[in-house]
Design an enzyme around this catalytic site. Structure first.
Site, PDB file in Angstrom:
ATOM      1  N   ASN A   1       0.856  -1.183   0.000  1.00 30.23           N
ATOM      2  CA  ASN A   1       0.000   0.000   0.000  1.00 30.23           C
ATOM      3  C   ASN A   1       0.895   1.235   0.000  1.00 30.23           C
ATOM      4  OD1 ASN A   1      -1.779   2.071   0.496  1.00 30.23           O
ATOM      5  ND2 ASN A   1      -2.350   1.385   2.568  1.00 30.23           N
TER       6      ASN A   1
ATOM      7  N   GLY B   1       2.878   2.411  10.787  1.00 28.02           N
ATOM      8  CA  GLY B   1       3.810   3.522  10.624  1.00 28.02           C
ATOM      9  C   GLY B   1       4.529   3.911  11.901  1.00 28.02           C
TER      10      GLY B   1
ATOM     11  N   SER C   1       3.852  -1.953  10.209  1.00 30.85           N
ATOM     12  CA  SER C   1       5.315  -1.964  10.391  1.00 30.85           C
ATOM     13  C   SER C   1       5.991  -3.257   9.949  1.00 30.85           C
ATOM     14  CB  SER C   1       5.681  -1.632  11.842  1.00 30.85           C
ATOM     15  OG  SER C   1       5.223  -0.333  12.177  1.00 30.85           O
TER      16      SER C   1
ATOM     17  N   HIS D   1      -9.549   1.105   5.163  1.00 31.43           N
ATOM     18  CA  HIS D   1      -8.224   1.265   5.772  1.00 31.43           C
ATOM     19  C   HIS D   1      -8.354   2.204   6.977  1.00 31.43           C
ATOM     20  CE1 HIS D   1      -4.066   2.496   6.410  1.00 31.43           C
ATOM     21  NE2 HIS D   1      -3.738   1.369   5.813  1.00 31.43           N
TER      22      HIS D   1
ATOM     23  N   LYS E   1       0.061   4.296  -0.197  1.00 32.29           N
ATOM     24  CA  LYS E   1      -0.579   5.482   0.410  1.00 32.29           C
ATOM     25  C   LYS E   1      -0.380   6.683  -0.526  1.00 32.29           C
ATOM     26  CE  LYS E   1      -0.099   3.237   4.805  1.00 32.29           C
ATOM     27  NZ  LYS E   1       0.004   3.313   6.262  1.00 32.29           N
TER      28      LYS E   1
ATOM     29  N   GLU F   1      -5.012  -4.946  10.648  1.00 36.81           N
ATOM     30  CA  GLU F   1      -4.008  -3.892  10.803  1.00 36.81           C
ATOM     31  C   GLU F   1      -4.247  -3.142  12.110  1.00 36.81           C
ATOM     32  OE1 GLU F   1      -2.033  -2.639   6.939  1.00 36.81           O
ATOM     33  OE2 GLU F   1      -3.838  -1.440   7.076  1.00 36.81           O
TER      34      GLU F   1
ATOM     35  N   GLU G   1      -6.702   4.618   7.948  1.00 32.02           N
ATOM     36  CA  GLU G   1      -6.533   6.046   7.651  1.00 32.02           C
ATOM     37  C   GLU G   1      -7.808   6.631   7.034  1.00 32.02           C
ATOM     38  OE1 GLU G   1      -2.794   5.609   5.582  1.00 32.02           O
ATOM     39  OE2 GLU G   1      -1.947   4.951   7.485  1.00 32.02           O
TER      40      GLU G   1
HETATM   41  P1  13P Z   1       3.263   0.563   7.596  1.00 29.27           P
HETATM   42  O1  13P Z   1       3.763  -0.716   6.989  1.00 29.27           O
HETATM   43  O2  13P Z   1       3.959   1.784   7.045  1.00 29.27           O
HETATM   44  O3  13P Z   1       3.230   0.491   9.085  1.00 29.27           O
HETATM   45  O4  13P Z   1       1.724   0.717   7.116  1.00 29.27           O
HETATM   46  C1  13P Z   1       0.858  -0.335   7.263  1.00 29.27           C
HETATM   47  C2  13P Z   1      -0.385  -0.048   6.498  1.00 29.27           C
HETATM   48  O5  13P Z   1      -1.193   0.784   6.866  1.00 29.27           O
HETATM   49  C3  13P Z   1      -0.610  -0.784   5.254  1.00 29.27           C
HETATM   50  O6  13P Z   1      -1.902  -0.569   4.770  1.00 29.27           O
END
Ligand code: 13P
Length: 257
Positions: free
Chosen positions: A9, A179, A219, A101, A11, A173, A103
């Site tokens: 992903n 992150g 992560s 997601h 983003k 997740e 976010e």
């Molecule tokens: P990270 O791998 O940067 O922690 O993000 C995970 C994520 O949200 C994947 O959709």
């Protein structure tokens, strides 16, 4: 069939030119390494504006790589300024689409009812949705992470048929691990994936549950990928930051080496 799926992903990173460069390099590395894409599936989730370029590259060079979008509109078409329909994504050759997601949930107020509508829209156009669920730190600390995550799953799947559930993927997740460099332990990932699978079994039957792919995200790096994937109910990974570097992402894809 629970073929492992390694999904990146991106983003809101990489414009369409950078997308082409990354996909090219990634496919070179994996082809050079004789990666068997039938054995471990690889998918990337670029921003919407990159998808046409990725399609052209993947189709033109017949790359064995899947791609999808990071979000989709719940609506079919019409006066929905700024939205992107499932039909458009399907036409661009997307195989998958991320839905719900964290976010989208925290920054754009998406709830389980919205995830449900987006899942339905995606499935209607032959896209395989990857539903994202997972608890925040407060919920984890209160010890309510399993019930919280299962409630998200149930809310999002409301009214869906067994057949529709079989066509999707679920990604666990935990928000506190996204992150942050804080990765859930393989045990945490396994515990939640087992709970998700058991819940699907109780509602849609053993067969649907046995075929459902469950991913872990938060992560993930090449250094921790293999230990998480070793867990029996974890069928893949949803990778954020580490998917922006082709060498690192390729190492995650090649977790068995
Ligand atoms: P990270 O791998 O940067 O922690 O993000 C995970 C994520 O949200 C994947 O959709």
């Amino acid at each position: 069939d629970r073929t492992p799926l390694i999904a990146g992903n991106w983003k809101m990173n990489l414009d369409h030119q950078q997308a082409v460069t990354l996909v090219q390099k990634l496919s070179w590395i994996l082809t050079d390494a004789d990666h068997d894409f039938e054995k471990v599936e690889v998918a990337v989730f670029p921003p919407f504006t990159d998808l046409r370029s990725v399609q052209t590259l993947v189709a033109g060079d017949r790359l064995p790589l899947m791609y999808g979008a990071q979000d989709v509109s719940a609506e079919e078409s019409g006066a929905f300024t700024g939205e992107i329909s499932a039909q458009f994504l399907s036409k661009l050759g997307c195989r998958y689409v991320l839905v719900g997601h964290s976010e989208r949930r925290t920054l754009h107020g998406e709830d389980d009812a919205m995830a449900n509508r987006k899942l339905t829209a995606a499935l209607r156009h032959g896209l395989a949705p990857i539903l994202c669920v997972g608890e925040g730190l407060d919920v984890r600390q209160a010890g309510r992470h399993v019930e919280h995550t299962l409630a998200q799953l149930r809310g999002a799947l409301e009214g869906l048929s067994t057949e529709q559930v079989t066509d999707m993927v679920v990604a666990y997740e935990p928000v506190w691990a996204i992150g942050t460099g804080e990765v859930a332990g393989p045990d945490d990932a396994q515990q939640m994936c087992a709970a998700l699978r058991a819940d699907v079994a109780s509602r849609y039957g053993e067969e649907a549950a046995a075929g459902l792919r469950l991913l872990y995200g938060g992560s993930v790096k090449s250094s921790n990928a293999a230990s998480i994937l070793r867990e029996k109910d974890v069928d893949g990974l949803l990778v954020g930051g580490a998917s922006l570097d082709e060498a690192e992402f390729a190492n995650i894809v090649r977790f068995e080496h």
